[in-house]
Motif scaffolding. Structure first.
Motif, PDB file in Angstrom:
ATOM      1  N   LYS A 314     100.443  12.740  61.382  1.00 20.05           N
ATOM      2  CA  LYS A 314      99.130  12.092  61.314  1.00 20.05           C
ATOM      3  C   LYS A 314      99.230  10.696  61.903  1.00 20.05           C
ATOM      4  O   LYS A 314     100.327  10.186  62.169  1.00 20.05           O
ATOM      5  CB  LYS A 314      98.635  12.022  59.881  1.00 20.05           C
ATOM      6  CG  LYS A 314      99.514  11.167  58.950  1.00 20.05           C
ATOM      7  CD  LYS A 314      98.877  10.976  57.582  1.00 20.05           C
ATOM      8  CE  LYS A 314      98.798  12.286  56.822  1.00 20.05           C
ATOM      9  NZ  LYS A 314      98.286  12.072  55.440  1.00 20.05           N
ATOM     10  N   ASP A 315      98.080  10.068  62.094  1.00 12.36           N
ATOM     11  CA  ASP A 315      98.010   8.676  62.528  1.00 12.36           C
ATOM     12  C   ASP A 315      97.602   7.804  61.349  1.00 12.36           C
ATOM     13  O   ASP A 315      96.739   8.198  60.550  1.00 12.36           O
ATOM     14  CB  ASP A 315      96.985   8.496  63.658  1.00 12.36           C
ATOM     15  CG  ASP A 315      97.379   9.227  64.927  1.00 12.36           C
ATOM     16  OD1 ASP A 315      98.577   9.504  65.088  1.00 12.36           O
ATOM     17  OD2 ASP A 315      96.487   9.508  65.759  1.00 12.36           O
ATOM     18  N   VAL A 316      98.209   6.627  61.240  1.00 12.79           N
ATOM     19  CA  VAL A 316      97.851   5.684  60.183  1.00 12.79           C
ATOM     20  C   VAL A 316      97.650   4.305  60.784  1.00 12.79           C
ATOM     21  O   VAL A 316      98.189   3.984  61.840  1.00 12.79           O
ATOM     22  CB  VAL A 316      98.945   5.620  59.084  1.00 12.79           C
ATOM     23  CG1 VAL A 316      99.126   6.959  58.414  1.00 12.79           C
ATOM     24  CG2 VAL A 316     100.268   5.104  59.658  1.00 12.79           C
ATOM     25  N   GLU A 317      96.861   3.474  60.094  1.00  9.12           N
ATOM     26  CA  GLU A 317      96.684   2.090  60.500  1.00  9.12           C
ATOM     27  C   GLU A 317      97.883   1.290  60.010  1.00  9.12           C
ATOM     28  O   GLU A 317      98.225   1.334  58.821  1.00  9.12           O
ATOM     29  CB  GLU A 317      95.391   1.520  59.914  1.00  9.12           C
ATOM     30  CG  GLU A 317      94.136   1.981  60.618  1.00  9.12           C
ATOM     31  CD  GLU A 317      94.013   1.397  62.022  1.00  9.12           C
ATOM     32  OE1 GLU A 317      94.108   0.161  62.164  1.00  9.12           O
ATOM     33  OE2 GLU A 317      93.844   2.191  62.976  1.00  9.12           O
ATOM     34  N   PRO A 329     101.236   7.102  65.289  1.00 13.90           N
ATOM     35  CA  PRO A 329     101.630   8.407  64.771  1.00 13.90           C
ATOM     36  C   PRO A 329     102.882   8.280  63.911  1.00 13.90           C
ATOM     37  O   PRO A 329     103.848   7.615  64.302  1.00 13.90           O
ATOM     38  CB  PRO A 329     101.914   9.211  66.046  1.00 13.90           C
ATOM     39  CG  PRO A 329     102.339   8.190  67.055  1.00 13.90           C
ATOM     40  CD  PRO A 329     101.581   6.948  66.723  1.00 13.90           C
ATOM     41  N   VAL A 330     102.868   8.911  62.743  1.00 17.27           N
ATOM     42  CA  VAL A 330     104.006   8.792  61.830  1.00 17.27           C
ATOM     43  C   VAL A 330     104.307  10.138  61.176  1.00 17.27           C
ATOM     44  O   VAL A 330     103.453  11.025  61.111  1.00 17.27           O
ATOM     45  CB  VAL A 330     103.743   7.733  60.733  1.00 17.27           C
ATOM     46  CG1 VAL A 330     103.619   6.345  61.318  1.00 17.27           C
ATOM     47  CG2 VAL A 330     102.500   8.102  59.931  1.00 17.27           C
ATOM     48  N   CYS A 331     105.520  10.253  60.667  1.00 14.94           N
ATOM     49  CA  CYS A 331     105.895  11.419  59.874  1.00 14.94           C
ATOM     50  C   CYS A 331     105.273  11.296  58.489  1.00 14.94           C
ATOM     51  O   CYS A 331     104.739  10.247  58.124  1.00 14.94           O
ATOM     52  CB  CYS A 331     107.417  11.519  59.785  1.00 14.94           C
ATOM     53  SG  CYS A 331     108.192  10.135  58.900  1.00 14.94           S
ATOM     54  N   GLN A 332     105.371  12.350  57.704  1.00  9.82           N
ATOM     55  CA  GLN A 332     104.732  12.330  56.389  1.00  9.82           C
ATOM     56  C   GLN A 332     105.356  11.280  55.481  1.00  9.82           C
ATOM     57  O   GLN A 332     104.659  10.595  54.725  1.00  9.82           O
ATOM     58  CB  GLN A 332     104.841  13.709  55.736  1.00  9.82           C
ATOM     59  CG  GLN A 332     104.042  13.834  54.441  1.00  9.82           C
ATOM     60  CD  GLN A 332     102.558  13.611  54.663  1.00  9.82           C
ATOM     61  OE1 GLN A 332     101.936  14.290  55.473  1.00  9.82           O
ATOM     62  NE2 GLN A 332     101.978  12.651  53.930  1.00  9.82           N
ATOM     63  N   ALA A 333     106.679  11.142  55.536  1.00 18.06           N
ATOM     64  CA  ALA A 333     107.347  10.171  54.664  1.00 18.06           C
ATOM     65  C   ALA A 333     106.881   8.751  54.961  1.00 18.06           C
ATOM     66  O   ALA A 333     106.604   7.962  54.041  1.00 18.06           O
ATOM     67  CB  ALA A 333     108.861  10.277  54.824  1.00 18.06           C
ATOM     68  N   ASP A 334     106.780   8.397  56.248  1.00 19.43           N
ATOM     69  CA  ASP A 334     106.318   7.052  56.586  1.00 19.43           C
ATOM     70  C   ASP A 334     104.836   6.891  56.292  1.00 19.43           C
ATOM     71  O   ASP A 334     104.388   5.790  55.938  1.00 19.43           O
ATOM     72  CB  ASP A 334     106.608   6.748  58.061  1.00 19.43           C
ATOM     73  CG  ASP A 334     108.049   6.319  58.284  1.00 19.43           C
ATOM     74  OD1 ASP A 334     108.596   5.627  57.423  1.00 19.43           O
ATOM     75  OD2 ASP A 334     108.635   6.684  59.322  1.00 19.43           O
ATOM     76  N   ALA A 335     104.057   7.956  56.453  1.00 16.33           N
ATOM     77  CA  ALA A 335     102.643   7.879  56.086  1.00 16.33           C
ATOM     78  C   ALA A 335     102.498   7.554  54.604  1.00 16.33           C
ATOM     79  O   ALA A 335     101.650   6.732  54.212  1.00 16.33           O
ATOM     80  CB  ALA A 335     101.940   9.196  56.413  1.00 16.33           C
ATOM     81  N   ASP A 336     103.329   8.173  53.772  1.00 17.96           N
ATOM     82  CA  ASP A 336     103.281   7.904  52.330  1.00 17.96           C
ATOM     83  C   ASP A 336     103.681   6.465  52.031  1.00 17.96           C
ATOM     84  O   ASP A 336     103.088   5.813  51.152  1.00 17.96           O
ATOM     85  CB  ASP A 336     104.202   8.874  51.588  1.00 17.96           C
ATOM     86  CG  ASP A 336     103.717  10.318  51.664  1.00 17.96           C
ATOM     87  OD1 ASP A 336     102.524  10.531  51.964  1.00 17.96           O
ATOM     88  OD2 ASP A 336     104.544  11.236  51.442  1.00 17.96           O
ATOM     89  N   ARG A 337     104.685   5.962  52.751  1.00 19.39           N
ATOM     90  CA  ARG A 337     105.117   4.582  52.516  1.00 19.39           C
ATOM     91  C   ARG A 337     104.008   3.596  52.882  1.00 19.39           C
ATOM     92  O   ARG A 337     103.735   2.647  52.136  1.00 19.39           O
ATOM     93  CB  ARG A 337     106.380   4.278  53.344  1.00 19.39           C
ATOM     94  CG  ARG A 337     107.622   5.040  52.912  1.00 19.39           C
ATOM     95  CD  ARG A 337     108.849   4.543  53.674  1.00 19.39           C
ATOM     96  NE  ARG A 337     110.021   5.342  53.379  1.00 19.39           N
ATOM     97  CZ  ARG A 337     110.466   6.333  54.136  1.00 19.39           C
ATOM     98  NH1 ARG A 337     109.837   6.649  55.257  1.00 19.39           N
ATOM     99  NH2 ARG A 337     111.538   7.015  53.800  1.00 19.39           N
ATOM    100  N   VAL A 338     103.397   3.787  54.048  1.00 16.58           N
ATOM    101  CA  VAL A 338     102.326   2.882  54.474  1.00 16.58           C
ATOM    102  C   VAL A 338     101.157   2.929  53.503  1.00 16.58           C
ATOM    103  O   VAL A 338     100.596   1.895  53.126  1.00 16.58           O
ATOM    104  CB  VAL A 338     101.869   3.233  55.904  1.00 16.58           C
ATOM    105  CG1 VAL A 338     100.628   2.420  56.291  1.00 16.58           C
ATOM    106  CG2 VAL A 338     102.989   2.974  56.905  1.00 16.58           C
ATOM    107  N   THR A 339     100.780   4.135  53.062  1.00 12.93           N
ATOM    108  CA  THR A 339      99.676   4.287  52.119  1.00 12.93           C
ATOM    109  C   THR A 339      99.972   3.575  50.808  1.00 12.93           C
ATOM    110  O   THR A 339      99.071   2.996  50.179  1.00 12.93           O
ATOM    111  CB  THR A 339      99.409   5.779  51.846  1.00 12.93           C
ATOM    112  OG1 THR A 339      99.086   6.434  53.077  1.00 12.93           O
ATOM    113  CG2 THR A 339      98.272   5.966  50.861  1.00 12.93           C
ATOM    114  N   ALA A 340     101.233   3.587  50.405  1.00 10.30           N
ATOM    115  CA  ALA A 340     101.625   2.942  49.151  1.00 10.30           C
ATOM    116  C   ALA A 340     101.848   1.440  49.307  1.00 10.30           C
ATOM    117  O   ALA A 340     102.197   0.759  48.337  1.00 10.30           O
ATOM    118  CB  ALA A 340     102.900   3.594  48.610  1.00 10.30           C
ATOM    119  N   GLY A 341     101.643   0.917  50.530  1.00 10.94           N
ATOM    120  CA  GLY A 341     101.835  -0.508  50.764  1.00 10.94           C
ATOM    121  C   GLY A 341     103.281  -0.905  50.952  1.00 10.94           C
ATOM    122  O   GLY A 341     103.625  -2.094  50.858  1.00 10.94           O
TER     123      GLY A 341
END
Length: 455
Positions: A314-317, A329-341
């Protein structure tokens, strides 16, 4: 310190003689002629920071000597002058950078403190267009009139990103060589200049390739570990032809990446290696989905944070430190990290300035990153890298073209540190804007072009 290699763009015999004369004059002891920029350029040609006597109360000679030593240690073509806002300098703010660049005659980065203002320009062969102004603006704002703090901050930021080698103008006997001898030695001298330049570039390319080799070997090893971890047996009863095809493709890509890395002769060759790794990792992701009876993955770019994480999901800001947010574009693990701050797991590499993200580790990493993202449109990677070192290099529409890659992302045919005399791109040296203040304008450099959210 390595000797400065210089090139002349002339092609005829007169041009060759002129090139040697320019070389010998450059090595000769600098003479203080008519004052003004003549004195400034004479000092800069010796590789020293120039301080006008009227400014020594604000920036002492000892501070200038310390800054000179820092620039020499960095071995980069960076030229710094500290001048008063008085005649003759304040009468030529619209052309001061171009005039000084013409007199010094070396591709490099030129920084000028003028009265209470600070600004910088550079040949694109030394530092990407717009980058010197952004670095100068950030340093100027951070130190609020402190000349020493501003200049040291500027050099600290500019040196890791400046292409080319520093200036070494040793005292020579050029002034006593008679014209007849100069003409007789012109052919041999120019040949030696070009041979020295070629040798220096070859040595630099070998050093960059070895730096890349360690990093890419780690990526290949990580790819191999993923192959083993998958534990796929093509002869297993539950294996079908589609799975076997994916597995064979991944194995082929793994072997291809190892072979191409072994055969690599220059940094640009790494692009094919990371292309193969990206292709093989997608085959692994497809194979894993088939075995788990999941929907097949969409063909997406690798995880921007670390291509070893495999294809993104997915893509994240996200915004790098001090930079503007962008969609990556990031993997799921990095998406979770970014979402969690939390900080994502960024791929760092060793540099002479310590560990750095691969996008800020130097121009050698342009083919490394370019290979991973080559199959996803030429505009994707520059957009992801905006505000980073590689991003400034890849901002042109043809960044991935072969001629540009040969210069590690720079479009200017001359590398920083090369001697060109007055033959340079004057459009790179507009007027003095003075730390974001519209002080003279001119050229391509409007007032206020100092970084902002992208830096």
């Amino acid at each position: 310190m390595r000797t400065l290699a210089r090139r002349s763009r002339g092609t005829g015999p007169l041009a060759l003689v002129a090139a040697l004369l320019g070389l010998l004059l450059l090595f000769a002891p600098a003479a203080s002629a008519a004052g003004g920029l003549e004195d400034v350029s004479a000092t800069l040609k010796q590789g020293k920071v120039y301080v006008d006597p009227a400014m020594t109360s604000r920036f002492s000679q000892s501070q200038a000597d310390a800054l000179t030593a820092k620039i020499k240690k960095a071995d980069k073509p960076i030229f710094v002058a500290v001048l008063p806002d008085a005649a003759p300098y304040n009468a030529q703010t619209k052309t001061i950078f171009q005039d000084l660049r013409t007199k010094v005659g070396v591709d490099g980065v030129y920084a000028i403190w003028l009265g209470n203002l600070f600004d910088a320009r550079a040949d694109q062969g030394a530092l990407a267009k717009g980058m010197p102004q952004r670095i100068a603006g950030a340093a100027y704002r951070s130190h609020q009139g402190d000349i020493a703090g501003t200049l040291n901050d500027f050099v600290d930021q500019a040196a890791p990103q400046t292409k080319g080698n520093g200036v070494d103008h040793s005292t020579s006997i050029a002034w006593v060589v008679i014209p007849v001898v100069l003409v007789a030695l012109a052919g041999a001298g120019v040949f030696l200049v070009f041979r020295r330049a070629k040798k220096r570039k070859e040595e630099q390319a070998r050093a960059e390739l070895e730096q890349l080799r360690r990093v890419v070997d780690e990526d290949i090893t990580a790819f191999g570990v993923e192959l083993e971890r998958l534990d796929f047996n093509p002869a297993a009863p539950d294996a079908d032809d589609a799975q076997r095809t994916d597995y064979a493709h991944a194995l082929d890509a793994y072997e291809k990446s190892k072979r191409l890395m072994d055969e690599a002769k220059k940094p640009e060759d790494v692009k094919q290696v990371t292309e193969a790794i990206e292709d093989g990792r997608f085959s692994l992701a497809t194979l894993a989905a088939r075995r788990d009876r999941r929907p097949l993955p969409e063909r997406r770019p690798p995880c921007f944070m670390d291509p070893r994480h495999g294809p993104s999901v997915k893509d994240v800001e996200w915004a790098p430190a001090g930079g503007a947010p962008r969609s990556v574009p990031v993997c799921q693990a990095d998406a979770d990290r970014v979402t969690a701050g939390l900080d994502p797991a960024v791929r760092t590499v060793d540099t002479e300035y310590g560990p750095q993200p691969y996008w800020n580790a130097g121009p050698a990493y342009a083919p490394y990153a370019g290979g991973y993202y080559s199959g996803f449109g030429g505009g994707l990677l520059p957009g992801l890298l905006v505000g980073t070192m590689l991003g400034s290099m890849m901002s042109g529409p043809a960044y991935a073209a072969a001629p540009m890659m040969e210069h590690h992302g720079y479009q200017d045919p001359n590398e920083g540190g090369d001697y060109t005399g007055a033959d340079f791109n004057g459009a790179d040296f507009g007027g003095f804007d003075g730390g974001g203040t519209d002080f003279g304008g001119g050229g391509d450099f409007g007032g206020g072009d100092f970084g902002g959210g992208d830096w």
